[in-house]
Motif scaffolding. Sequence first.
Motif, PDB file in Angstrom:
ATOM      1  N   SER A  35       0.830  -1.215   0.000  1.00 35.05           N
ATOM      2  CA  SER A  35       0.000   0.000   0.000  1.00 35.05           C
ATOM      3  C   SER A  35       0.858   1.256   0.000  1.00 35.05           C
ATOM      4  CB  SER A  35      -0.921   0.005   1.226  1.00 35.05           C
ATOM      5  OG  SER A  35      -1.804  -1.100   1.189  1.00 35.05           O
ATOM      6  N   VAL A  47       2.261   1.858  -3.578  1.00 32.89           N
ATOM      7  CA  VAL A  47       1.175   2.216  -4.488  1.00 32.89           C
ATOM      8  C   VAL A  47       0.679   3.632  -4.200  1.00 32.89           C
ATOM      9  CG1 VAL A  47      -1.232   1.707  -5.010  1.00 32.89           C
ATOM     10  CG2 VAL A  47       0.438  -0.128  -5.006  1.00 32.89           C
ATOM     11  N   LEU A  48       0.588   4.001  -2.924  1.00 32.87           N
ATOM     12  CA  LEU A  48       0.131   5.346  -2.572  1.00 32.87           C
ATOM     13  C   LEU A  48       1.159   6.397  -2.987  1.00 32.87           C
ATOM     14  CD1 LEU A  48      -2.227   6.833  -1.272  1.00 32.87           C
ATOM     15  CD2 LEU A  48      -1.057   6.625   0.927  1.00 32.87           C
ATOM     16  N   ALA A 100       0.842   6.676  -6.709  1.00 33.70           N
ATOM     17  CA  ALA A 100      -0.396   7.373  -7.084  1.00 33.70           C
ATOM     18  C   ALA A 100      -0.230   8.878  -6.959  1.00 33.70           C
ATOM     19  CB  ALA A 100      -1.544   6.886  -6.205  1.00 33.70           C
ATOM     20  N   SER A 152      -0.453  11.435 -10.146  1.00 31.50           N
ATOM     21  CA  SER A 152      -1.535  12.426 -10.152  1.00 31.50           C
ATOM     22  C   SER A 152      -1.054  13.829 -10.529  1.00 31.50           C
ATOM     23  CB  SER A 152      -2.211  12.469  -8.777  1.00 31.50           C
ATOM     24  OG  SER A 152      -1.358  13.049  -7.806  1.00 31.50           O
ATOM     25  N   TYR A 171      -7.867   6.123  -6.312  1.00 35.20           N
ATOM     26  CA  TYR A 171      -7.358   5.111  -5.367  1.00 35.20           C
ATOM     27  C   TYR A 171      -8.552   4.557  -4.598  1.00 35.20           C
ATOM     28  CZ  TYR A 171      -4.419   3.011  -1.724  1.00 35.20           C
ATOM     29  OH  TYR A 171      -3.819   2.127  -0.867  1.00 35.20           O
ATOM     30  N   THR A 225      -9.752   2.112  -1.771  1.00 33.79           N
ATOM     31  CA  THR A 225      -9.295   1.358  -0.620  1.00 33.79           C
ATOM     32  C   THR A 225     -10.459   0.546  -0.058  1.00 33.79           C
ATOM     33  OG1 THR A 225      -8.456   1.522   1.640  1.00 33.79           O
ATOM     34  CG2 THR A 225      -9.615   3.447   0.783  1.00 33.79           C
ATOM     35  N   TRP A 258      -0.758   8.993   4.256  1.00 33.76           N
ATOM     36  CA  TRP A 258      -0.410  10.039   3.285  1.00 33.76           C
ATOM     37  C   TRP A 258       0.414  11.147   3.933  1.00 33.76           C
ATOM     38  CZ3 TRP A 258      -0.560  10.702  -1.831  1.00 33.76           C
ATOM     39  CH2 TRP A 258      -0.482  11.992  -2.341  1.00 33.76           C
ATOM     40  N   LEU A 283      -5.655  13.444  -7.479  1.00 34.54           N
ATOM     41  CA  LEU A 283      -5.780  12.131  -6.854  1.00 34.54           C
ATOM     42  C   LEU A 283      -7.053  12.090  -6.022  1.00 34.54           C
ATOM     43  CD1 LEU A 283      -4.771   9.328  -5.944  1.00 34.54           C
ATOM     44  CD2 LEU A 283      -3.411  10.488  -4.183  1.00 34.54           C
ATOM     45  N   ILE A 319      -9.698   9.597  -3.613  1.00 34.76           N
ATOM     46  CA  ILE A 319      -9.736   8.402  -2.772  1.00 34.76           C
ATOM     47  C   ILE A 319     -11.185   7.973  -2.590  1.00 34.76           C
ATOM     48  CG2 ILE A 319      -8.959   7.371  -0.616  1.00 34.76           C
ATOM     49  CD1 ILE A 319      -6.679   8.508  -2.160  1.00 34.76           C
ATOM     50  N   ILE A 377      -6.546   2.193  -8.854  1.00 36.84           N
ATOM     51  CA  ILE A 377      -5.885   1.248  -7.951  1.00 36.84           C
ATOM     52  C   ILE A 377      -6.941   0.570  -7.096  1.00 36.84           C
ATOM     53  CG2 ILE A 377      -4.265   1.036  -6.020  1.00 36.84           C
ATOM     54  CD1 ILE A 377      -2.989   3.697  -7.175  1.00 36.84           C
ATOM     55  N   ASP A 384      -7.234  -1.749  -3.781  1.00 40.32           N
ATOM     56  CA  ASP A 384      -6.478  -2.217  -2.607  1.00 40.32           C
ATOM     57  C   ASP A 384      -7.464  -2.774  -1.561  1.00 40.32           C
ATOM     58  OD1 ASP A 384      -4.635  -2.681  -0.648  1.00 40.32           O
ATOM     59  OD2 ASP A 384      -4.193  -0.574  -0.219  1.00 40.32           O
TER      60      ASP A 384
END
Length: 450
Positions: free
Chosen positions: A99, A102-103, A106, A110, A117, A119, A131, A141, A143, A165, A167
């Motif tokens: 994670s 990937v974060l 991302a 972005s 993303y 989650t 973050w 980006l 979420i 993504i 996750d």
Amino acid sequence: MSSKLSTFICQNCGSETSQYFGRCLNCNSWNSIVEEIKSKRSKYQEIKNNKKSIQFNEISSKKISRFTSGFGEFDRVLGGGIVPGSVVLLGGEPGIGKSTIVLQSAGKISLNEKVLYITAEESLEQVKIRWERLNQKSIDLQIFAETNLSLIIEEIKRVNPSFAIIDSIQAIHNHEMQSSPGSVSQVRECSSELQNLAKENNIALLIIGHVTKDGALAGPKTLEHLVDTVINFEGDNISSHRLLRSIKNRFGSTFEIGIFEMLEEGLREIKNPSSIFTNKENISGVTTTITNEGTRPLAVDIQALVNKTYYSNPRRTTTGISIKRLHQILAVIEKHVGIKLSEFDCYIATGGGFEINDPSSDLSVAISILSSMKNIPPLANSSFIGELGLSGQVRKSNNLRTKIEEAVRLGIKNIVVPKLEEELNNNFQNLINIKEISNIKEAVNYSLSK
């Protein structure tokens, strides 16, 4: 409910049976079969096919366009960057940093592309805490915390990102199926739906997957066949280094690796990995070989400890090298060098525990064993490359040019290799001292002579 609507599915290999067995008949794993309810909806759909087969010369080839992941090491493993419309599966042990990488990626993507993303395992607040710890910046980006597949698909269609993504895939469920999240049926169905969505809308999709206790990717094997790229994220709890290893790649070379270091503020890519696995020590039992992982040459130390045994059967232990390969090398040494090793314990380890699959490391392993046994340091500032044949000959190695170039770049003065082509020898004549050998006896006499 009628039993005709039930099926029994192995959670390890995905095989289906009409009744329960304690042991899977396909993969022989115990207690892995679970009863699942089939969907009542008909799988039959009327297909209107307007497509026709065409010849190869009618196909217009297009150059693959890519965008960067924000990490040069990640791009290397992907084959040069992320391909729009591709599906990437990233697997790894719990807590390894999936994670996190990937974060971080991302956030970097972005800055130039729209990223979504999703989650399914953490709340938005938990993602925000990570973050802030990573101290990342982003422009576009978004979420989304959700586990329902239908809502996830609607959100992807609404946002229409360039990169999405998931996750993780084991936490998502399709409400039309009665099986639990993470089951073979759920993983297969959710992955198929997401893959179709990515291909239809030209969205690059990265899916994070769990691994089993054996280290294999969880879920049916069809999951790995379904995606375009399969990547393993490897490491351990002791070392701070992480390896990103490509297992399958439709857009680049397989078995490519990227190397990162886990720090407090996140993952940092290492652009000179040879410095991690070599110490440039000139002591008995330590040699240096250069191996290829994908297209990248890496210098790795081979460490050997040979000691008089006190057991009826001598100990043979390896770290980073196949134990079968060690037994074969020991047999070649006994037969063709004339040294009896059946009375000695033998321990072999690679620098940093790096796993070597390249047989060109055989010569380095053999020299390190004999160096430890005789307590004589090998030739200083040297590297050893070559595959040992069963007749004691040193066979040619693949990608020898790139390996010699890596030795030159690292400042290694001597390199012991199999017989070279004259053109290759002339290219490096003034850059490094090349010793060509044909069998293990020549290598021992040259490398361990005081």
